[in-house]
Design a protein around this motif. Structure first.
Motif, PDB file in Angstrom:
ATOM      1  N   ILE A  97       0.834  -1.209   0.000  1.00 21.27           N
ATOM      2  CA  ILE A  97       0.000   0.000   0.000  1.00 21.27           C
ATOM      3  C   ILE A  97       0.864   1.252   0.000  1.00 21.27           C
ATOM      4  O   ILE A  97       0.619   2.199  -0.763  1.00 21.27           O
ATOM      5  N   VAL A  98       1.901   1.284   0.826  1.00 21.63           N
ATOM      6  CA  VAL A  98       2.800   2.444   0.861  1.00 21.63           C
ATOM      7  C   VAL A  98       3.508   2.605  -0.479  1.00 21.63           C
ATOM      8  O   VAL A  98       3.647   3.717  -0.988  1.00 21.63           O
ATOM      9  N   TYR A  99       3.931   1.501  -1.074  1.00 21.51           N
ATOM     10  CA  TYR A  99       4.601   1.544  -2.372  1.00 21.51           C
ATOM     11  C   TYR A  99       3.678   2.119  -3.447  1.00 21.51           C
ATOM     12  O   TYR A  99       4.099   2.937  -4.270  1.00 21.51           O
ATOM     13  N   ILE A 100       2.430   1.712  -3.453  1.00 23.45           N
ATOM     14  CA  ILE A 100       1.464   2.213  -4.437  1.00 23.45           C
ATOM     15  C   ILE A 100       1.211   3.704  -4.233  1.00 23.45           C
ATOM     16  O   ILE A 100       1.120   4.471  -5.200  1.00 23.45           O
ATOM     17  N   ILE A 101       1.102   4.129  -2.984  1.00 24.33           N
ATOM     18  CA  ILE A 101       0.894   5.553  -2.698  1.00 24.33           C
ATOM     19  C   ILE A 101       2.090   6.379  -3.177  1.00 24.33           C
ATOM     20  O   ILE A 101       1.923   7.424  -3.815  1.00 24.33           O
ATOM     21  N   ALA A 139       4.219   5.564  -5.526  1.00 27.62           N
ATOM     22  CA  ALA A 139       4.232   5.516  -6.988  1.00 27.62           C
ATOM     23  C   ALA A 139       3.217   6.488  -7.570  1.00 27.62           C
ATOM     24  O   ALA A 139       3.479   7.152  -8.572  1.00 27.62           O
ATOM     25  N   TYR A 140       2.072   6.611  -6.940  1.00 25.48           N
ATOM     26  CA  TYR A 140       1.027   7.506  -7.434  1.00 25.48           C
ATOM     27  C   TYR A 140       1.479   8.966  -7.385  1.00 25.48           C
ATOM     28  O   TYR A 140       1.215   9.738  -8.300  1.00 25.48           O
ATOM     29  N   TYR A 141       2.186   9.337  -6.337  1.00 25.38           N
ATOM     30  CA  TYR A 141       2.573  10.734  -6.172  1.00 25.38           C
ATOM     31  C   TYR A 141       3.914  11.096  -6.796  1.00 25.38           C
ATOM     32  O   TYR A 141       4.106  12.229  -7.239  1.00 25.38           O
ATOM     33  N   PHE A 142       4.874  10.183  -6.852  1.00 21.24           N
ATOM     34  CA  PHE A 142       6.226  10.549  -7.249  1.00 21.24           C
ATOM     35  C   PHE A 142       6.668  10.054  -8.620  1.00 21.24           C
ATOM     36  O   PHE A 142       7.743  10.423  -9.070  1.00 21.24           O
ATOM     37  N   VAL A 143       5.888   9.245  -9.293  1.00 18.71           N
ATOM     38  CA  VAL A 143       6.288   8.717 -10.592  1.00 18.71           C
ATOM     39  C   VAL A 143       5.828   9.672 -11.693  1.00 18.71           C
ATOM     40  O   VAL A 143       4.734  10.224 -11.638  1.00 18.71           O
ATOM     41  N   ASP A 144       6.675   9.852 -12.677  1.00 19.97           N
ATOM     42  CA  ASP A 144       6.348  10.697 -13.824  1.00 19.97           C
ATOM     43  C   ASP A 144       5.529   9.877 -14.819  1.00 19.97           C
ATOM     44  O   ASP A 144       6.076   9.252 -15.733  1.00 19.97           O
ATOM     45  N   TRP A 145       4.232   9.875 -14.664  1.00 22.97           N
ATOM     46  CA  TRP A 145       3.361   9.017 -15.464  1.00 22.97           C
ATOM     47  C   TRP A 145       3.236   9.476 -16.905  1.00 22.97           C
ATOM     48  O   TRP A 145       2.835   8.712 -17.773  1.00 22.97           O
ATOM     49  N   LYS A 146       3.582  10.720 -17.194  1.00 19.41           N
ATOM     50  CA  LYS A 146       3.473  11.205 -18.574  1.00 19.41           C
ATOM     51  C   LYS A 146       4.556  10.622 -19.480  1.00 19.41           C
ATOM     52  O   LYS A 146       4.364  10.522 -20.686  1.00 19.41           O
ATOM     53  N   ASN A 147       5.695  10.252 -18.908  1.00 21.12           N
ATOM     54  CA  ASN A 147       6.815   9.748 -19.710  1.00 21.12           C
ATOM     55  C   ASN A 147       7.077   8.259 -19.466  1.00 21.12           C
ATOM     56  O   ASN A 147       8.225   7.820 -19.563  1.00 21.12           O
ATOM     57  N   TRP A 148       6.063   7.491 -19.198  1.00 18.08           N
ATOM     58  CA  TRP A 148       6.280   6.077 -18.884  1.00 18.08           C
ATOM     59  C   TRP A 148       6.795   5.305 -20.091  1.00 18.08           C
ATOM     60  O   TRP A 148       7.519   4.326 -19.941  1.00 18.08           O
ATOM     61  N   LYS A 149       6.492   5.757 -21.296  1.00 14.68           N
ATOM     62  CA  LYS A 149       6.949   5.040 -22.497  1.00 14.68           C
ATOM     63  C   LYS A 149       8.463   5.110 -22.654  1.00 14.68           C
ATOM     64  O   LYS A 149       9.071   4.217 -23.233  1.00 14.68           O
TER      65      LYS A 149
END
Length: 54
Positions: free
Chosen positions: A8-12, A14-24
């Motif tokens: 749960i902490v890992y998912i939280i 990832a939701y806040y700190f990962v750059d989801w726009k550049n995942w490709k």
């Protein structure tokens, strides 16, 4: 219970700190780690680690 908390902490995080726009841009690296992990698991299911190292 501990594992559930860690996930749960890992998912939280990832939701806040990962750059989801550049995942490709990072997708080949993610695939490399997944393939290496699967290969490692397949090799050491067939040949136990204790049989390789004395």
């Amino acid at each position: 219970m501990y594992l559930l908390l860690v996930v749960i902490v890992y998912i939280i995080f990832a939701y806040y700190f990962v750059d989801w726009k550049n995942w490709k841009k990072y997708y080949p690296t993610i695939q490399f780690f997944i393939i290496c992990n699967l290969l490692y698991n397949v090799i050491f299911i067939i040949i136990p680690y204790g049989d390789i190292m004395p």
